[in-house]
Design an enzyme around this catalytic site. Structure first.
Site, PDB file in Angstrom:
ATOM      1  N   SER A 107       0.671  32.488 -22.192  1.00 24.36           N
ATOM      2  CA  SER A 107      -0.689  32.956 -21.987  1.00 24.36           C
ATOM      3  C   SER A 107      -1.614  32.431 -22.905  1.00 24.36           C
ATOM      4  CB  SER A 107      -0.441  34.536 -22.312  1.00 24.36           C
ATOM      5  OG  SER A 107      -1.411  35.345 -22.018  1.00 24.36           O
ATOM      6  N   ASP A 247       0.386  37.202 -10.818  1.00 23.38           N
ATOM      7  CA  ASP A 247       0.035  36.984 -12.084  1.00 23.38           C
ATOM      8  C   ASP A 247      -1.359  37.008 -12.305  1.00 23.38           C
ATOM      9  OD1 ASP A 247       0.000  35.703 -15.105  1.00 23.38           O
ATOM     10  OD2 ASP A 247       1.122  34.140 -14.255  1.00 23.38           O
ATOM     11  N   HIS A 275       2.884  38.203 -14.712  1.00 24.39           N
ATOM     12  CA  HIS A 275       2.783  37.258 -15.997  1.00 24.39           C
ATOM     13  C   HIS A 275       3.831  37.105 -16.869  1.00 24.39           C
ATOM     14  CE1 HIS A 275      -0.710  35.762 -18.465  1.00 24.39           C
ATOM     15  NE2 HIS A 275      -0.311  36.651 -19.537  1.00 24.39           N
TER      16      HIS A 275
END
Length: 315
Positions: A107, A247, A275
């Site tokens: 991320s 995602d 995610h």
């Protein structure tokens, strides 16, 4: 000096918490894991330590401001910058004596390791950019589209609170949940390690609120205009891109990494994940990582530019 398996290292007047699984004296490169947020912790990435049984040592750490590292609740937005966290990562590598390594950034961590790799550090052998957008403006464009597809009334509630500045209300937090369950973690119930990091963010939201904002999809902090697309052409090591079919880091946000990073770039899309593929499809994730790290170790990485859908063949 022998490095303890767990502890802290100095970072200027502050301390950075770390954990090492495996032997840093191994002939295999260390996998240094850079968590998301900004303002999260290592907890949700703990299962990456399993890779140490098959590859080199794995290093987890908490970025400054959260977890076991120094908390600085009185520091304002000007203090919390990508340069600060890049300097912290560089310092950690030096303090632990790591000079042969692969970076894994998840991320926000994916943007951070891209910026770091663009400096072409001598010891970097490979890069994993997991579930990360190449730019926050792209992220926000896609978040707007994903929000519009939420159940009726949810986005309207979110927008009302965002306009009123009441994103700390219980109603806003409740309305966040459908987005998180669809685009952040599809597992029910949420895994303990993910919950640990989730709660850590809100136990001390200083960094998250300053740089990101009140939620994953409402980025109004200092990163809202930040991008690493200009750094991508300077990345010189084999790169693995990871994303999930559901995602919040949609294909449109990941595509610039594949387009702009020269050389060996492989993109794996996990069909049953959002995610957090390392938690949502752990066995497949571990195999993909072992294959990539193995290709770096045996010298077979290099030259390929592929996009794959894990478990469902190539396209």
């Amino acid at each position: 000096m022998a490095i303890k398996p767990k502890g802290t290292v100095p970072f200027g007047p502050y301390r950075t918490w770390y954990q090492v699984t495996g032997d840093l004296q191994s002939e295999q490169p260390a996998l240094v894991v850079v968590h998301g947020g900004p303002g999260s912790t290592h907890d949700y990435l703990k299962n990456l330590t399993q890779l140490a049984e098959h590859t080199g040592p794995v290093v987890l750490y908490d970025q400054l401001g959260n977890g076991g590292s120094t908390h600085l609740p009185d520091k304002g937005p000007d203090f919390w910058t990508p340069d600060l966290f890049a300097d912290e990562l560089d310092n950690l590598l030096k303090q632990l004596g790591i000079d042969d390594y692969v970076l894994f950034g998840q991320s926000w961590g994916g943007l951070l390791v891209t910026k770091f790799a663009a400096g072409r550090p001598a010891g970097l052998r490979g890069l994993v950019i997991a579930n990360a957008p190449a730019s926050y403006p792209l992220w926000l464009e896609e978040a707007k589209r994903l929000r519009a597809d939420l159940p009726p009334g949810v986005n309207e509630t979110l927008l009302r609170h965002e306009a009123a500045g009441t994103t700390d209300s219980d109603e806003y937090h409740h309305a966040m949940r459908p987005f998180y369950e669809k685009h952040v973690c599809r597992l029910k119930p949420w895994p303990r390690d993910y919950l640990a990091s989730f709660y850590e963010v809100y136990n001390d939201p200083t960094v998250y609120y300053a740089m990101n904002g009140p939620s994953e999809f409402h980025v109004n902090g200092t990163l809202k205009d930040w991008s690493v697309t200009d750094y991508c052409p300077q990345v010189e090591v084999p790169t693995l891109l990871i994303s999930g079919r559901y995602d919040e880091a949609t294909p449109a946000t990941v595509q610039p990494f594949q387009d702009l990073i020269p050389g060996d770039v492989r993109w794996e899309i996990f069909e049953e994940s959002s995610h957090l593929p390392h938690l949502e499809e752990p066995e497949l994730f571990q195999q993909v990582m072992r294959d990539f790290l193995g290709s770096l170790a045996d010298g077979t990485a290099g030259g390929a530019r592929t996009k794959e859908t894990v478990g469902h063949g190539r396209h």
